[in-house]
Design a protein around this motif. Structure first.
Motif, mmCIF file in Angstrom:
data_model
loop_
_atom_site.group_PDB
_atom_site.id
_atom_site.type_symbol
_atom_site.label_atom_id
_atom_site.label_comp_id
_atom_site.label_asym_id
_atom_site.label_seq_id
_atom_site.Cartn_x
_atom_site.Cartn_y
_atom_site.Cartn_z
ATOM 1 N N LEU A 214 0.828 -1.201 0.000
ATOM 2 C CA LEU A 214 0.000 0.000 0.000
ATOM 3 C C LEU A 214 0.861 1.249 0.000
ATOM 4 O O LEU A 214 0.543 2.221 -0.689
ATOM 5 C CB LEU A 214 -0.888 -0.002 1.236
ATOM 6 C CG LEU A 214 -2.278 -0.539 1.026
ATOM 7 C CD1 LEU A 214 -3.012 -0.570 2.319
ATOM 8 C CD2 LEU A 214 -3.001 0.343 0.042
ATOM 9 N N ILE A 215 1.953 1.208 0.771
ATOM 10 C CA ILE A 215 2.830 2.383 0.816
ATOM 11 C C ILE A 215 3.329 2.688 -0.582
ATOM 12 O O ILE A 215 3.336 3.845 -1.029
ATOM 13 C CB ILE A 215 4.016 2.128 1.771
ATOM 14 C CG1 ILE A 215 3.529 2.090 3.212
ATOM 15 C CG2 ILE A 215 5.075 3.191 1.611
ATOM 16 C CD1 ILE A 215 4.631 1.808 4.190
ATOM 17 N N ILE A 216 3.722 1.623 -1.292
ATOM 18 C CA ILE A 216 4.243 1.860 -2.640
ATOM 19 C C ILE A 216 3.155 2.412 -3.547
ATOM 20 O O ILE A 216 3.392 3.332 -4.338
ATOM 21 C CB ILE A 216 4.822 0.554 -3.196
ATOM 22 C CG1 ILE A 216 6.105 0.268 -2.434
ATOM 23 C CG2 ILE A 216 5.096 0.653 -4.676
ATOM 24 C CD1 ILE A 216 6.739 -0.989 -2.799
ATOM 25 N N VAL B 82 0.602 4.170 -2.606
ATOM 26 C CA VAL B 82 0.271 5.536 -2.211
ATOM 27 C C VAL B 82 1.383 6.491 -2.618
ATOM 28 O O VAL B 82 1.133 7.580 -3.114
ATOM 29 C CB VAL B 82 0.034 5.582 -0.685
ATOM 30 C CG1 VAL B 82 -0.020 6.999 -0.202
ATOM 31 C CG2 VAL B 82 -1.260 4.880 -0.344
ATOM 32 N N PHE B 83 2.632 6.050 -2.434
ATOM 33 C CA PHE B 83 3.738 6.980 -2.606
ATOM 34 C C PHE B 83 4.225 7.063 -4.046
ATOM 35 O O PHE B 83 4.606 8.124 -4.519
ATOM 36 C CB PHE B 83 4.906 6.561 -1.711
ATOM 37 C CG PHE B 83 4.627 6.778 -0.248
ATOM 38 C CD1 PHE B 83 3.523 7.487 0.166
ATOM 39 C CD2 PHE B 83 5.485 6.281 0.713
ATOM 40 C CE1 PHE B 83 3.263 7.685 1.502
ATOM 41 C CE2 PHE B 83 5.229 6.478 2.052
ATOM 42 C CZ PHE B 83 4.111 7.180 2.439
ATOM 43 N N ALA B 84 4.256 5.917 -4.715
ATOM 44 C CA ALA B 84 4.914 5.934 -6.022
ATOM 45 C C ALA B 84 3.925 6.244 -7.143
ATOM 46 O O ALA B 84 2.748 6.088 -6.992
ATOM 47 C CB ALA B 84 5.584 4.605 -6.281
ATOM 48 N N ALA C 203 -7.195 6.435 -0.563
ATOM 49 C CA ALA C 203 -6.054 6.687 -1.452
ATOM 50 C C ALA C 203 -6.197 8.009 -2.192
ATOM 51 O O ALA C 203 -5.235 8.497 -2.769
ATOM 52 C CB ALA C 203 -5.908 5.564 -2.458
ATOM 53 N N PRO D 25 0.125 11.769 1.879
ATOM 54 C CA PRO D 25 0.627 10.426 2.222
ATOM 55 C C PRO D 25 0.581 10.089 3.708
ATOM 56 O O PRO D 25 0.164 8.993 4.072
ATOM 57 C CB PRO D 25 2.072 10.456 1.732
ATOM 58 C CG PRO D 25 2.079 11.468 0.676
ATOM 59 C CD PRO D 25 1.074 12.503 1.049
ATOM 60 N N GLU E 27 -2.892 9.356 4.666
ATOM 61 C CA GLU E 27 -3.322 8.082 4.087
ATOM 62 C C GLU E 27 -2.784 6.915 4.896
ATOM 63 O O GLU E 27 -3.493 5.940 5.141
ATOM 64 C CB GLU E 27 -2.849 7.979 2.638
ATOM 65 C CG GLU E 27 -3.672 8.825 1.691
ATOM 66 C CD GLU E 27 -3.004 9.009 0.349
ATOM 67 O OE1 GLU E 27 -2.116 8.222 0.001
ATOM 68 O OE2 GLU E 27 -3.375 9.965 -0.344
ATOM 69 N N MET E 28 -1.531 7.026 5.318
ATOM 70 C CA MET E 28 -0.962 5.935 6.102
ATOM 71 C C MET E 28 -1.691 5.791 7.427
ATOM 72 O O MET E 28 -1.929 4.685 7.904
ATOM 73 C CB MET E 28 0.531 6.168 6.371
ATOM 74 C CG MET E 28 1.423 6.032 5.172
ATOM 75 S SD MET E 28 1.012 4.655 4.113
ATOM 76 C CE MET E 28 1.329 3.288 5.174
ATOM 77 N N ILE F 96 -4.822 3.976 6.759
ATOM 78 C CA ILE F 96 -4.612 2.549 6.486
ATOM 79 C C ILE F 96 -4.366 1.804 7.794
ATOM 80 O O ILE F 96 -4.919 0.724 8.021
ATOM 81 C CB ILE F 96 -3.442 2.370 5.507
ATOM 82 C CG1 ILE F 96 -3.869 2.843 4.130
ATOM 83 C CG2 ILE F 96 -3.018 0.917 5.451
ATOM 84 C CD1 ILE F 96 -2.732 3.078 3.205
ATOM 85 N N GLN G 282 10.705 -1.806 -8.958
ATOM 86 C CA GLN G 282 9.847 -1.738 -7.762
ATOM 87 C C GLN G 282 9.752 -3.081 -7.079
ATOM 88 O O GLN G 282 9.871 -3.184 -5.865
ATOM 89 C CB GLN G 282 8.447 -1.275 -8.159
ATOM 90 C CG GLN G 282 8.332 0.229 -8.264
ATOM 91 C CD GLN G 282 6.903 0.645 -8.509
ATOM 92 O OE1 GLN G 282 6.020 -0.173 -8.656
ATOM 93 N NE2 GLN G 282 6.687 1.941 -8.565
ATOM 94 N N TYR H 40 10.049 8.537 4.611
ATOM 95 C CA TYR H 40 9.457 9.071 3.396
ATOM 96 C C TYR H 40 9.050 10.526 3.583
ATOM 97 O O TYR H 40 9.407 11.391 2.782
ATOM 98 C CB TYR H 40 8.234 8.239 2.998
ATOM 99 C CG TYR H 40 7.537 8.800 1.796
ATOM 100 C CD1 TYR H 40 7.922 8.436 0.519
ATOM 101 C CD2 TYR H 40 6.519 9.745 1.939
ATOM 102 C CE1 TYR H 40 7.317 8.984 -0.587
ATOM 103 C CE2 TYR H 40 5.906 10.293 0.836
ATOM 104 C CZ TYR H 40 6.301 9.910 -0.427
ATOM 105 O OH TYR H 40 5.709 10.458 -1.509
ATOM 106 N N SER I 234 10.033 9.182 -9.296
ATOM 107 C CA SER I 234 9.512 8.705 -8.022
ATOM 108 C C SER I 234 10.176 7.388 -7.650
ATOM 109 O O SER I 234 10.328 7.055 -6.485
ATOM 110 C CB SER I 234 8.005 8.526 -8.118
ATOM 111 O OG SER I 234 7.710 7.494 -9.017
ATOM 112 N N LEU J 2 11.767 6.361 -4.137
ATOM 113 C CA LEU J 2 11.352 5.166 -3.402
ATOM 114 C C LEU J 2 12.572 4.352 -2.998
ATOM 115 O O LEU J 2 12.704 3.928 -1.848
ATOM 116 C CB LEU J 2 10.426 4.331 -4.276
ATOM 117 C CG LEU J 2 9.886 3.068 -3.626
ATOM 118 C CD1 LEU J 2 8.813 3.429 -2.636
ATOM 119 C CD2 LEU J 2 9.348 2.117 -4.670
#
Lengths: 313, 578, 251
Positions: free
Chosen positions: A307-309, A311-313, B346, B351, B354-355, B358, C11, C114, C130, C134
């Motif tokens: 989920l982090i990926i 949301v973030f990427a 989402a 972010p 959102e975290m 979640i 990824q 992050y 991005s 990451l």
């Protein structure tokens, strides 16, 4: 509700109903080969179910009507749930069926009554099974929800058929997020269909059994219903995994040829997944009950990272 | 004074809550007729009934109030009448303690509300609730006071401790009202004021986090509880948590500009408020019948009641299935709406937020699964298998009115769940939620279909036999799984939250600790909030009051001296400033 | 420059590296810890190779080969060898944080890293996509996770795995961040340091443990007890006398 939707429902439910026992015995066969045994014939589960239907049903004198309705609630919940996961044909977009949360809670409904029936006969084993099953299913629940939330994020829908349609039409060959989600779904399948290392479906040993302990007091046609609904649950979860990761062959049209191709494609893919499950089961040992939170924690970590990926990427 | 007046206004929100109060009250009133009759409260029957009606009326009037003054006035009446009702069995030591606990907490809640209202009055210059909307001066300070004040009454952790004390102590019809309705009045207050005030994002986060913590800790504490009414009280905390999660989501989504999701979350929270009122009152009433029939609140002494009290069992099962959020009952629909709102997180575009959502989602999922586990325990140990005590063996079905009251609520549980889609349609909301009428009829249809199928195709022969007990000749209730055994896996896994300490001392015959001589094992359960939060505060207050007490000895000379000193101080102040 | 399949594979690799770090936090049995470490390093070298294919810069290829040879072959074989000598199979004790709590702590760390990175580095335009962002975030998080392994575990050999994980995190971070020739130099230096450190710590470990091992072999010839787990002759006699005559009070 139009006619194609009705047709879809009938087709899907019947397919799930009749194909699901095959994969139970297939996994047994794979495990047997891994142990250099010959294993039961592929149709053994069907024979078992047919035999159970012919046997008399024995109820405990302590048992109540909970024991009698549980098999029916289970099979009804699973039949409704099998409307939610299209295995062969994706129906026209509809709001009537397919909500992923409703799907999960239909499975929970079946499990709730199964756990109650475990307590009903007043035996020592049934309660043990119910207690462990509820503990395990409670701990895997966050993983399941986060995984499906990740799916919902990835496909921008909470409807399972729509997810499959998205997966079918997207031209990306392999989506990294989906591979990660699939790993988590695989763990969920292992847990939900009570397989090693969480539970051991083969034994009736009090140290290892969870699911089997709950249905220990069921017999005859009722046991047949319980086993059938368990097989259906496994096939439905496998179907989600397959149709998200490899939707190829899935069709949206109601023509005889496309349905036949789709059935063939699904069977091949499902056989592959079943073989993988069998090999996975053979490769690890049953872990202690209180070690399981570590495994679930890992699964939760993985799904949250997914989920982090997203949301973030 | 013109502003200190009683005036009432009923809009859609207050009408909804009045409906909630009325529905539950009708059912509880029907139940109470026989409950009070058959109860053990001789000579206080009239008092219970009259206070109960004052209590119900005050709740309705709180909700209808349109000025803060009348709100607080009826709020106090509600607190006092419920306090008197809790104290019905005042001879019992336990009840006295519970009553005092409740009284202190509820007065604390009033104090916080008073502060908040004075703040708001300061900003707006009027006690009219609707005028808050016009004023941008109402600040976060007022919100914090309101949140704490309503939070105490609603039983948010860490202000929850009065619930598990007051509910077991009070008569069951009163617990049903207090848990089903009164804590909802606090929810009403919070929703009413926050909707009028200029919201800020951190309010939503605070509400969400408080809701999440209450939900998970509430259900975790409920799991280890074997007193049926205390178990239900902890579940009230859990469900208040779920309601606050929905409301917190509303604030967060509304401020992020996702209006559709925000509405879904808010309506989900309000619908859960109604649903919880219904099934929790149902459960409290049926558990009252159980307590009357078995003369114990400990579920370890019940068992086998499904054969002795079949209707009560069915009603309790409906409540248990609803509170475990299983389809197609009402509890499921409201949790589904909150889940769906979560699944949209989402799109927030922040972010970190959102975290947070979640994480909250994962905890929420765990909560609802643990609630199902807890109600498998509550129903299974109470009703199934063999009776575990002589009283349970002799239990008899409750009188008719004690079944009709809960039955009304049970049928509402089914109806609100199955017709949820249609109800929202009539009210003018179109949410993307599944049509539960279809699912419900499919489930019933397939259930009947499977039954008919089995009847026609399968072997018809049935036999009643004894449960296999590993070779023991006659099975007894000692062999059954107990409630503590049932919750043991979860308690062990979550032992860091329960703060259980297993102490074992062993002595051996040899230095190498091989041959066991004797041993002692203890399990300590720490009451975390009581020991770490309530007692320190209480001790501090006691110390301060001791000091104050020393100053005030009842000695006239001393008081004259105080008066003298005060005058001198005032003179000095005047001299200083003049 | 960056096309979709590359990004997807990268990824996946990043997340698998992270998952390996999570497994290192949780696992109790040491030989699978070493295997997981080897797998993580293999993934890291694949990552470097992938970046080489994408950008075509030769130092990255060298880096991939160095990582593969040193970390997936030499160090794991060396450690397995030592494990056999040491006769330790598992490390079950944890301080401060249980494995589950450590995992939650790592999730919090990832989010924290992050958020702070996005505040700190977004203006500097360090990252051209991005994906790089990451990678860098996960790299630093793995460094922290390695630290968690070091302070939660008790045995020296697991601590070494923690150090090695940290170092893998540094490599992942630098793959996505720094200039290349410099990177190779630094990496080799770090690797040398790591190997020397490893060798010393482990050698020390062998010495102390082999002594213990000797004592364990001949417990009855030693008059002094070395640890509570070993049986001495006196106690043995006392137990024997008790078994023969349980009623007689032990002197």
């Amino acid at each position: 509700m139009n006619i194609t939707l009705l047709l879809y429902g009938l087709l899907n439910v019947l397919f799930v109903l009749f194909a699901s026992p095959l994969f139970i015995s297939l996994i047994k066969k794979v495990k047997a080969y891994a142990q250099k045994r010959k294993g039961p014939p592929l149709l053994q589960t069907y024979y078992n179910l047919a035999k159970l239907m012919k046997k008399e049903t024995i109820y405990s004198e302590n048992a109540s009507w909970i024991m009698r309705i549980t098999p029916l609630v289970n099979i009804a919940a699973l039949l409704v749930a099998s409307l939610f996961v299209p295995l062969i044909v994706i129906p026209q977009p509809t709001d009537l069926v397919g909500n992923v949360i409703l799907f999960l809670y239909l499975l929970a409904l079946a499990k709730f009554f199964m756990a109650l029936s475990g307590l009903d006969a007043g035996s020592t084993f049934g309660g043990m099974g119910s207690s462990r099953e509820m503990a395990i299913s409670a701990l895997i629940e966050p993983v399941i929800i986060v995984v499906f939330a990740a799916l919902a994020f990835a496909f921008k829908t909470i409807n399972i058929p729509d997810m499959f349609r998205e997966a079918l039409t997207s031209n990306v060959l392999v989506n990294p997020v989906l591979i990660l989600i699939s790993t988590s779904i695989f763990i969920v399948i292992i847990v939900e269909s009570s397989r090693v290392p969480v539970d051991n479906p083969e034994t009736h040993l009090e140290l290892t059994m969870i699911h089997e302990a709950m249905i220990l007091e069921q017999s005859g046609k009722n046991l047949a219903m319980m086993e059938l609904s368990n097989a259906m649950k496994q096939l439905l979860l496998m179907g989600i995994l397959i149709n998200i990761l490899f939707p190829w062959g899935l069709t949206t049209e109601f023509t005889a040829t496309s349905i036949l191709i789709s059935v063939g494609a699904f069977l091949i893919k499902a056989v592959i997944v079943a073989v993988i499950i069998g090999l996975f089961e053979s490769s690890c040992a049953k872990s202690r009950l209180f070690r399981l939170p570590g495994l679930f924690g890992l699964a939760l970590f993985l799904s949250i990272v997914t989920l982090i990926i997203e949301v973030f990427a | 004074m013109p502003s200190l007046q009683f005036s009432f206004l009923i809009d859609r929100l207050s009408a909804f809550f009045i409906l909630l109060v009325s529905v539950v009250s009708v059912a509880v009133a029907i139940y109470s007729v026989h409950y009070v009759e058959h109860g053990t409260h001789d000579g206080r029957k009239n008092l219970i009934v009259s206070f109960m009606n004052i209590f119900i009326a005050s709740m309705v009037l709180v909700i209808a109030s349109s000025t803060m003054f009348s709100f607080l006035f009826f709020w106090e009446i509600m607190a006092l009448s419920s306090f008197l009702l809790v104290m019905t069995d005042f001879e019992k030591k336990e009840t006295g303690k519970a009553g005092m606990f409740y009284f202190v907490m509820t007065q604390l809640s009033t104090v916080f509300l008073l502060f908040a209202f004075l703040f708001i009055y300061n900003a707006t210059g009027t006690f009219d609730i609707q005028q808050i909307r016009a004023s941008p001066l109402v600040t976060s300070v007022a919100f914090v006071f309101l949140f704490v004040g309503f939070g105490i009454k609603a039983g948010i952790i860490p202000f929850h401790k009065w619930l598990p004390y007051a509910h077991p102590a009070s008569p069951s019809n009163i617990s049903a009202l207090m848990s089903g309705v009164m804590i909802k009045v606090a929810v009403y207050g919070l929703v009413r004021f926050v909707l009028l005030m200029p919201m800020e994002l951190w309010w939503g986060i605070l509400i969400l986090v408080a809701g999440t913590v209450s939900a998970i800790l509430g259900v975790i504490y409920a799991l280890k509880e074997h007193d049926i009414k205390r178990l239900l009280a902890y579940h009230s905390i859990e469900n208040i948590g779920i309601i606050l999660i929905g409301f917190g989501l509303y604030v967060i989504f509304a401020l992020s500009g996702l209006q559709a999701v925000a509405t879904l979350a808010l309506i989900g929270a309000l619908f859960h408020t109604l649903n919880h009122a219904i099934f929790k009152s149902l459960l409290f009433m049926t558990s009252g019948s159980l307590v009357n029939a078995t003369e114990t609140r400990n579920i370890e002494d019940m068992g086998g009641l499904i054969k002795r009290m079949p209707y009560t069992a069915l009603l309790f099962l409906v409540g248990a299935v609803s509170i475990s959020a299983l389809p197609p009952f009402n509890g499921f629909v409201s949790e589904l709406m909150i889940f769906q709102a979560f699944f949209q997180s989402a799109f927030l575009g922040n972010p970190a937020l959102e975290m947070l959502l979640i994480a909250s989602l994962a905890v929420f999922a765990l909560t609802s699964a643990l609630a199902a586990a807890c109600f498998v325990k509550a129903f299974g140990i109470t009703f199934l298998a063999l009776p575990r005590s002589e009283e349970a063996k002799k239990a008899k079905e409750s009188p008719k009115l004690m079944l009709i009251g809960p039955a009304i609520l049970a049928s509402l549980c089914v109806a609100l769940g199955v017709f949820s889609f249609q109800i929202f349609g009539i009210l003018g909301f179109s949410f993307p939620i599944p049509n539960m009428l279809l699912i419900g009829s499919l489930l019933t249809g397939l259930f009947v279909f499977a039954w008919l199928g089995l009847r026609t195709t399968a072997m018809k022969k049935e036999r009643i036999a004894e449960t296999w007990g590993c070779g023991i000749t006659s099975q007894n209730s000692k062999m059954e799984y107990t409630a503590s055994g049932f919750s043991e896996p979860i308690v062990t896994i979550l032992k860091s939250i329960f703060r259980t300490q297993k102490k074992s001392e062993r002595t051996y015959f040899d230095n190498e600790k091989v041959i066991f001589k004797s041993g002692k094992a203890e399990i300590h359960l720490m009451k975390f909030f009581e020991e770490r939060l309530y007692l320190p505060v209480a001790n501090f207050v006691r110390k301060v009051s001791l000091i104050v007490n020393n100053l005030q000895r009842g000695d006239v000379d001393l008081h004259v001296a105080y008066a003298f000193a005060t005058i001198v101080v005032f003179l000095l102040i005047i001299w200083w400033f003049a | 420059m960056i096309i979709a399949p590359f990004q997807s594979i990268a990824q996946i690799l990043i997340v698998l590296i992270l998952a390996a770090a999570a497994i290192i936090i949780v696992k109790r049995d040491i030989s699978s810890l070493v295997k997981t470490y080897a797998a993580q390093s293999l993934l890291l070298s694949l990552m470097a190779a992938l970046l080489f294919v994408e950008t075509g810069s030769i130092p990255l290829l060298f880096l991939a080969i160095i990582i593969f040879v040193s970390k997936t072959i030499i160090i794991p074989t060396f450690m397995t060898h030592i494990l056999k000598k040491l006769n330790i199979k598992r490390d079950v004790e944890f301080h401060f944080l249980s494995p589950m709590k450590s995992l939650f702590a790592s999730v919090i760390i990832i989010v924290f890293v992050y958020v702070s990175f996005s505040r700190l580095l977004a203006e500097l335009n360090f990252f051209n996509s991005s994906l790089f962002f990451l990678g860098a975030t996960i790299g630093i998080s793995i460094v922290f996770m390695g630290m968690i392994v070091i302070f939660t575990r008790k045995q020296t050999i697991t601590n070494v795995v923690g150090y090695l994980t940290m170092e893998n995190g540094v490599v992942l971070f630098s793959l996505f961040l720094t200039e290349l020739p410099l990177l190779v130099e630094v990496l080799i230096a770090v690797d040398l340091i790591m190997i020397t450190l490893l060798a010393t710590i482990l050698a020390f470990g062998i010495d102390s443990t082999i002594e213990e091992f000797h004592n364990r072999l001949n417990p009855f010839q030693n008059t002094r007890k070395l640890s509570t787990n070993e049986t001495s002759h006196d106690d043995f006699l006392r137990v024997q006398s008790f078994l023969e005559n349980p009623n007689k009070e032990d002197k």
